[in-house]
Motif scaffolding. Structure first.
Motif, short mmCIF file in Angstrom:
data_model
loop_
_atom_site.label_atom_id
_atom_site.label_comp_id
_atom_site.label_asym_id
_atom_site.label_seq_id
_atom_site.Cartn_x
_atom_site.Cartn_y
_atom_site.Cartn_z
N GLY A 1 -25.60 7.58 1.66
CA GLY A 1 -26.07 6.75 2.77
C GLY A 1 -25.92 5.28 2.41
N THR A 2 -24.74 4.95 1.89
CA THR A 2 -24.50 3.62 1.31
C THR A 2 -24.42 2.51 2.36
OG1 THR A 2 -23.10 2.52 -0.35
CG2 THR A 2 -21.96 3.80 1.32
N GLY A 3 -24.13 2.86 3.61
CA GLY A 3 -24.04 1.85 4.68
C GLY A 3 -22.98 0.82 4.35
N PHE B 1 -24.84 -0.53 -0.24
CA PHE B 1 -26.02 -0.83 -1.06
C PHE B 1 -26.80 0.42 -1.41
CE2 PHE B 1 -25.24 -4.57 1.64
CZ PHE B 1 -24.83 -5.41 0.63
N ASP C 1 -21.15 8.00 3.21
CA ASP C 1 -21.93 7.71 4.42
C ASP C 1 -21.36 8.54 5.57
OD1 ASP C 1 -24.07 5.24 5.08
OD2 ASP C 1 -23.13 6.13 6.84
N SER C 2 -22.22 8.80 6.55
CA SER C 2 -21.78 9.59 7.70
C SER C 2 -21.15 8.72 8.79
CB SER C 2 -22.96 10.38 8.27
OG SER C 2 -24.01 9.49 8.56
N ILE C 3 -21.19 7.39 8.59
CA ILE C 3 -20.59 6.50 9.61
C ILE C 3 -19.36 5.82 9.02
CG2 ILE C 3 -20.98 4.51 11.13
CD1 ILE C 3 -23.89 5.28 11.30
N LYS D 1 -18.55 1.85 8.90
CA LYS D 1 -19.14 1.03 7.83
C LYS D 1 -18.30 1.16 6.55
CE LYS D 1 -23.92 1.56 9.42
NZ LYS D 1 -25.28 1.91 9.03
N SER E 1 -18.72 11.45 4.98
CA SER E 1 -19.26 12.81 5.10
C SER E 1 -20.77 12.71 5.27
CB SER E 1 -18.97 13.61 3.82
OG SER E 1 -19.60 14.89 3.88
N ARG E 2 -21.35 13.73 5.84
CA ARG E 2 -22.80 13.85 5.74
C ARG E 2 -23.10 14.38 4.34
NH1 ARG E 2 -25.84 13.19 10.14
NH2 ARG E 2 -27.57 14.13 9.02
N ALA E 3 -24.19 13.91 3.76
CA ALA E 3 -24.54 14.32 2.39
C ALA E 3 -24.67 15.83 2.30
CB ALA E 3 -25.85 13.66 1.99
N GLU E 4 -25.25 16.44 3.32
CA GLU E 4 -25.51 17.89 3.23
C GLU E 4 -24.22 18.71 3.33
OE1 GLU E 4 -26.53 15.65 5.42
OE2 GLU E 4 -27.51 16.53 7.16
N ARG F 1 -30.90 4.09 -0.89
CA ARG F 1 -31.84 3.05 -0.43
C ARG F 1 -31.91 3.15 1.09
NH1 ARG F 1 -31.25 -3.57 -0.50
NH2 ARG F 1 -29.88 -3.13 1.26
N ALA F 2 -33.14 3.23 1.60
CA ALA F 2 -33.38 3.16 3.05
C ALA F 2 -32.63 4.24 3.83
CB ALA F 2 -33.03 1.77 3.58
N VAL F 3 -32.61 5.46 3.33
CA VAL F 3 -31.89 6.52 4.05
C VAL F 3 -32.87 7.41 4.83
CG1 VAL F 3 -30.35 8.50 3.82
CG2 VAL F 3 -29.91 6.43 2.51
N TYR G 1 -30.73 15.80 -0.09
CA TYR G 1 -29.36 15.24 -0.09
C TYR G 1 -28.88 14.98 -1.53
CZ TYR G 1 -30.18 13.77 4.86
OH TYR G 1 -30.46 13.71 6.19
N1 SAM Z 1 -28.19 2.22 1.83
C1 SAM Z 1 -27.79 1.16 2.73
C2 SAM Z 1 -28.71 -0.04 2.58
O1 SAM Z 1 -29.75 0.08 1.96
O2 SAM Z 1 -28.36 -1.12 3.09
C3 SAM Z 1 -27.78 1.65 4.18
C4 SAM Z 1 -29.11 2.00 4.75
S1 SAM Z 1 -28.99 2.51 6.43
C5 SAM Z 1 -30.59 2.15 7.02
C6 SAM Z 1 -28.97 4.28 6.26
C7 SAM Z 1 -27.56 4.82 6.08
O3 SAM Z 1 -27.65 6.19 5.74
C8 SAM Z 1 -26.74 4.73 7.36
O4 SAM Z 1 -25.52 4.06 7.08
C9 SAM Z 1 -26.50 6.17 7.74
O5 SAM Z 1 -25.25 6.39 8.33
C10 SAM Z 1 -26.63 6.89 6.40
N2 SAM Z 1 -27.03 8.30 6.48
C11 SAM Z 1 -28.15 8.80 7.08
N3 SAM Z 1 -28.19 10.14 6.95
C12 SAM Z 1 -27.08 10.50 6.26
C13 SAM Z 1 -26.56 11.75 5.81
N4 SAM Z 1 -27.19 12.89 6.06
N5 SAM Z 1 -25.41 11.75 5.11
C14 SAM Z 1 -24.75 10.58 4.86
N6 SAM Z 1 -25.19 9.38 5.27
C15 SAM Z 1 -26.34 9.32 5.96
#
Ligand code: SAM
Length: 237
Positions: free
Chosen positions: A77-79, A82, A100-102, A105, A126-129, A147-149, A158
């Motif tokens: 969930g690196t966004g 980070f 990350d799933s998006i 980004k 990919s989604r982590a799962e 962080r913040a996932v 995950y």
């Molecule tokens: N870690 C970064 C930061 O601290 O700035 C991004 C935080 S953002 C709030 C959460 C991120 O987690 C999003 O980019 C989202 O796409 C990703 N995310 C959420 N669930 C996820 C999953 N199951 N697998 C992969 N990425 C995921």
């Protein structure tokens, strides 16, 4: 903010980590480009450069001391990168995988890396799962970070499948970490972990970072991570 101003501010805030001029330039380039892309794609709400240094770079680097002697790290969930990208910049020799799933980004990070050229960096959409059941990645990492996932129970489902026995899941948490930890007791043991350490770090007057560090002590059962967004919708409690 020009490079000299950035360098002064960055060095004033970074404490125990030695950085070269080349690395400071990478941090600067990274920040400038994220802020530029941020006008087209929503990557961060932090647009003030001084705040960016502290809330993105210094905060991400709180994890660094736990990477000593570790070789492979996965940031889930690196966004916009980070904590994975700052950790990569100061650990050029370590392998770092960003997930990350998006994808849009991740495309920004790919684009920036064409300029700053960090090797041994893998960026996976990919989604982590989904990735956590892939044998190429499962239990292959010394450290997983987030962080913040999501809440602790969900993120551990995950993270822990990626971690080798003996490795660490480092969860960067905010003020509610104690409540989350109580709710994650079952998830920690079911997924093969044990609470190793909590570190509370005052980054500045406004920001306290809490690192919740889970050590993997046995293999994660094959039924985890569960699919269909179950870790999020029905966390192990
Ligand atoms: N870690 C970064 C930061 O601290 O700035 C991004 C935080 S953002 C709030 C959460 C991120 O987690 C999003 O980019 C989202 O796409 C990703 N995310 C959420 N669930 C996820 C999953 N199951 N697998 C992969 N990425 C995921």
């Amino acid at each position: 903010m020009n490079f000299e101003e950035f360098k002064k501010e960055f060095l004033n805030n970074i404490k125990d980590i030695k950085v070269t001029e080349e690395q400071i330039k990478m941090f600067y380039d990274y920040m400038i480009q994220i802020l530029e892309w941020n006008q087209k794609i929503n990557l961060t709400s932090i647009t003030n450069e001084k705040e960016f240094i502290i809330k993105h770079f210094i905060d991400s680097l709180t994890v660094n001391k736990y990477l000593e002697g570790k070789q492979s790290i996965i940031d889930i969930g690196t966004g916009a990168g980070f904590p994975g990208m700052p950790l990569k910049i100061v650990n050029k020799e370590k392998k770092i995988v960003l997930v990350d799933s998006i994808n849009k980004k991740l495309n920004v990070i790919r684009n920036i890396n064409e300029r700053i050229k960090l090797d041994n960096l893998e960026i996976i959409h990919s989604r982590a799962e989904d990735l956590g059941i892939n044998s190429q990645y499962r239990e292959k990492f010394d450290v997983a970070t987030t962080r913040a996932v999501s809440n602790l129970s969900t993120i551990l489902e995950y993270m822990l499948p990626f971690v080798k026995v003996g490795g660490l899941a480092i969860c960067m948490k905010g003020p509610n970490y104690e409540d989350e930890l109580k709710l994650a007791t079952k998830a920690i043991s079911v997924l093969g972990g044990k609470l190793e350490k909590i570190e509370n770090i005052n980054i500045d007057r406004e920001l306290q970072r809490n690192l919740v560090i889970i050590k993997k002590i046995k293999n994660t059962p094959n039924k985890y991570p569960r699919g269909k967004a179950k870790p999020l919708k029905e966390p192990i409690i």
